[in-house]
Design an enzyme around this catalytic site. Sequence first.
Site: not given
Length: 438
Positions: A78, A113, A288
Amino acid sequence: MTALSRAAAVLVAVGVGLAATPLPAAAVGPASGIRSATSEQCTADTKVTQTPPALETLQSDAAWALTRGAGVTVAVVDSGIAANPHLDAVVVPGVNLVPDGTDGSGRTDQYGHGTVIAGQIAAQTIAGSGVQGLAPAAKILPIRVYAGVSDQVREAGFGPSTARMAEGIRAAADRGAQIINVSMSTTEKNGALADAVAYAAERGSLVVASAGNRDSDAAVEIDENDGPRYPAGFSGAIGVAATGTEGTVTQASIHGTHVRLAAPGQQIASTWPLGGDCVVAANEPATSYAAAYVSAAAALVASAHPDETPAQWAYRLEATAVRAQPDARSNTSGWGVVQPYDAIVLVPGSGLRGPQSPFATGTPTATPTATPGAVAVVIGPGPDAEAILTATGIGLAGLVALGGIGVLAVYVSRRREETSPRRQPPTGRGLYGREAGE
């Protein structure tokens, strides 16, 4: 407003969604009671005092009586993982594949994220906060493959990249991660990416990937149509759709043959890269975050069954997921909403329905269809709750009642032969579950 705050309101490119702005201060989520602040207000001092509502849906208490994920490493491919008191004890040195001059261990997260994903998986409890991960004893391996999604970042070559995604999966497998979370997707059936997933499987790693989000305005590939996304669609990976606050997969998720499981993806309370807590995906679910919870569930299963293969871990998760039709896979929610406890205690046998078993004792089952509707998580006694209770040794007298449920006969007889201590399962969902309104 900082770059991190601005980033929280857009979707991560290549089909990944940081997904929406956290709830306004003092606001209450429609179904969860979660309270938080906007992304601009989430700081090192922000604490979400409520327990993430997804943990109840995901059978956390029952699963934790068996394992909390010890001995398993989950790689987060990520945007990196920032320092946060929930995470600092569980994050191990990783790798940074983005040539932007930041640290080489993957502990920089300028976008946010990756830090949220890591918190969903293994956040530790701290004073004043209810945030906790589903596999809190697992280790987290950061694999940083992009820095952000702004035009400036992408023009510099530091945005999401299929090539770096593939490289990240390989790097995670090389570093011994049993579970590899890839909350990213692409419409391209890329050969290097396929090879990376196969490489990971050969080395004992299970790839869990997001199915993709409908809103792809910030994606490199702007495609809101249903259809396969990758790496979710490759053999050896689990593609994950997201349920909303009502427990069903919505139109926010991309539907297709790549979807194999579903998990909560809305009202996500987790760790924030500025050092505190925050709530993301307040307005609609994002795949996600659903993928992160399936990765955590996979970590619990891998911890409980360390001698099994990635394909066998995946089978446990899929066979026991909540779905309306035991033999049917859906392009909307796959085999259903993941249930970690049921996956851990499953005794594979020829009487089980659903996906084909990779266990030697399993036999092929009916070919799944791709037409059923979305699956809802139903709280309360399910149609086969008695069978599950009997199967775990809770109600031996109920065995007589199973005469009419021949498909579970082998499952019951094998479960009763177990010598491990019996623990009460969660109420009501059973092996297959049911649709809302039934």
